[in-house]
Design a protein around this motif. Structure first.
Motif, PDB file in Angstrom:
ATOM      1  N   SER A  77      24.193 -61.863 -68.249  1.00 51.59           N
ATOM      2  CA  SER A  77      22.914 -62.413 -68.851  1.00 51.59           C
ATOM      3  C   SER A  77      22.001 -62.815 -67.988  1.00 51.59           C
ATOM      4  O   SER A  77      22.431 -63.526 -66.821  1.00 51.59           O
ATOM      5  CB  SER A  77      22.927 -62.861 -70.141  1.00 51.59           C
ATOM      6  OG  SER A  77      23.487 -64.141 -69.890  1.00 51.59           O
ATOM      7  N   ALA A  85      15.770 -63.586 -73.183  1.00 50.76           N
ATOM      8  CA  ALA A  85      16.926 -63.371 -72.695  1.00 50.76           C
ATOM      9  C   ALA A  85      17.290 -61.966 -72.578  1.00 50.76           C
ATOM     10  O   ALA A  85      17.085 -61.173 -73.421  1.00 50.76           O
ATOM     11  CB  ALA A  85      17.996 -63.915 -73.770  1.00 50.76           C
ATOM     12  N   ARG A  87      20.028 -58.635 -71.214  1.00 51.36           N
ATOM     13  CA  ARG A  87      21.370 -58.135 -71.233  1.00 51.36           C
ATOM     14  C   ARG A  87      21.092 -57.121 -70.096  1.00 51.36           C
ATOM     15  O   ARG A  87      20.196 -56.481 -69.744  1.00 51.36           O
ATOM     16  CB  ARG A  87      21.845 -57.688 -72.513  1.00 51.36           C
ATOM     17  CG  ARG A  87      21.070 -56.460 -72.933  1.00 51.36           C
ATOM     18  CD  ARG A  87      21.541 -55.887 -74.285  1.00 51.36           C
ATOM     19  NE  ARG A  87      20.851 -54.830 -74.582  1.00 51.36           N
ATOM     20  CZ  ARG A  87      21.049 -53.883 -75.590  1.00 51.36           C
ATOM     21  NH1 ARG A  87      22.455 -54.135 -76.192  1.00 51.36           N
ATOM     22  NH2 ARG A  87      20.335 -52.953 -76.199  1.00 51.36           N
ATOM     23  N   TYR A  88      22.656 -56.630 -69.544  1.00 48.07           N
ATOM     24  CA  TYR A  88      22.545 -55.851 -68.511  1.00 48.07           C
ATOM     25  C   TYR A  88      23.542 -54.686 -69.103  1.00 48.07           C
ATOM     26  O   TYR A  88      24.194 -54.713 -69.706  1.00 48.07           O
ATOM     27  CB  TYR A  88      23.075 -56.707 -67.307  1.00 48.07           C
ATOM     28  CG  TYR A  88      22.229 -57.472 -66.836  1.00 48.07           C
ATOM     29  CD1 TYR A  88      21.593 -56.996 -65.474  1.00 48.07           C
ATOM     30  CD2 TYR A  88      22.054 -58.605 -67.250  1.00 48.07           C
ATOM     31  CE1 TYR A  88      20.551 -57.825 -65.122  1.00 48.07           C
ATOM     32  CE2 TYR A  88      21.034 -59.530 -66.765  1.00 48.07           C
ATOM     33  CZ  TYR A  88      20.212 -59.203 -65.540  1.00 48.07           C
ATOM     34  OH  TYR A  88      19.311 -59.980 -65.201  1.00 48.07           O
ATOM     35  N   TRP A 103      18.832 -53.618 -67.222  1.00 44.23           N
ATOM     36  CA  TRP A 103      18.599 -54.489 -68.082  1.00 44.23           C
ATOM     37  C   TRP A 103      17.654 -54.367 -68.910  1.00 44.23           C
ATOM     38  O   TRP A 103      16.557 -53.516 -69.046  1.00 44.23           O
ATOM     39  CB  TRP A 103      18.365 -55.875 -67.478  1.00 44.23           C
ATOM     40  CG  TRP A 103      16.981 -56.065 -66.730  1.00 44.23           C
ATOM     41  CD1 TRP A 103      15.919 -56.695 -67.564  1.00 44.23           C
ATOM     42  CD2 TRP A 103      16.440 -55.416 -65.577  1.00 44.23           C
ATOM     43  NE1 TRP A 103      14.797 -56.548 -66.488  1.00 44.23           N
ATOM     44  CE2 TRP A 103      14.881 -55.817 -65.453  1.00 44.23           C
ATOM     45  CE3 TRP A 103      16.880 -54.837 -64.539  1.00 44.23           C
ATOM     46  CZ2 TRP A 103      14.203 -55.493 -64.223  1.00 44.23           C
ATOM     47  CZ3 TRP A 103      16.231 -54.350 -63.420  1.00 44.23           C
ATOM     48  CH2 TRP A 103      14.930 -54.553 -63.307  1.00 44.23           C
TER      49      TRP A 103
END
Length: 165
Positions: A77, A85, A87-88, A103
C-alpha cells in the motif's frame, strides 16, 4: 534543489509545469489501451487523467473495463497526500504477470472521488500502453506512474536529481 527550466510547448502540446498542485482530474476523450502477454487487457473510452505539476499525466481506467482476471490483489500500500490510501494489483495478460504494477484509491480523499472505481497502471512493465493510438513512454525513474505522450513536455519529475522538485 532549484526548479528546472520548463520546455516551451509547441502548438498542441502542454507543459507539465502548467499543471496544478494539488492535482486536477479530467476526462480523457481518446481511447486508451493496454496490452500484456500479447493480449489486450483493457480498451476503454472511459479513462480520466490526473495532472500534477512536474509529472506527466497518470491515466486511470475503469476497473470494470479490464478483461476478467487481468487484475488481482497484490500486497502493499502507499499514501498520497492528495488522493489518500492506495492498494495495489498484479496485472495479468496471457501468461505474463506483473506484480504490483497497478494501483487504485478505493476510498479517495475529497475531490478525487471519481478515482474510486478506476485503476492506474505502470506503463513500463506492460507490452504496450496507448492513448489515442499513440504508444506511451513511462515516466522516468520507475517510481511514478505517469505516461508520456507527444502532447506533453517536461522536464519530468523522476529523472536523476529531480527528487527535490
Amino acid at each position: 534543489m532549484r526548479r528546472p527550466t520548463p520546455i516551451t510547448p509547441a502548438p498542441g502540446q502542454e507543459s507539465v509545469w502548467d499543471y496544478p498542485r494539488p492535482p486536477r482530474v479530467e476526462q480523457v476523450p481518446e481511447r486508451v489501451t493496454i496490452r500484456l502477454g500479447g493480449e489486450v487487457i483493457v480498451d476503454t473510452g472511459g479513462a480520466v487523467r490526473v495532472l500534477e505539476t512536474s509529472h506527466p499525466p497518470v491515466y486511470y481506467l475503469p476497473i470494470a473495463d479490464f478483461v476478467p482476471g487481468a487484475l488481482a490483489d497484490s500486497p502493499g500500500s502507499s499514501f498520497c497526500e492528495f488522493k489518500g490510501a492506495a492498494r495495489y494489483f498484479d496485472v495479468r495478460g496471457g501468461v505474463a504477470v506483473r506484480e504490483g504494477a497497478a494501483w487504485n484509491y478505493p476510498h479517495p480523499s475529497p475531490g478525487f472521488e471519481t478515482l474510486a472505481d478506476m485503476v492506474a497502471v505502470y506503463a513500463g512493465p506492460m507490452d504496450e500502453c496507448t492513448v489515442g493510438g499513440e504508444v506511451v513512454v513511462p515516466q522516468p525513474g520507475g517510481f511514478y506512474g505517469g505516461w508520456v505522450t507527444s502532447s506533453v513536455v517536461g522536464p519530468f519529475k523522476g529523472v536523476p536529481g529531480s527528487q527535490g522538485w
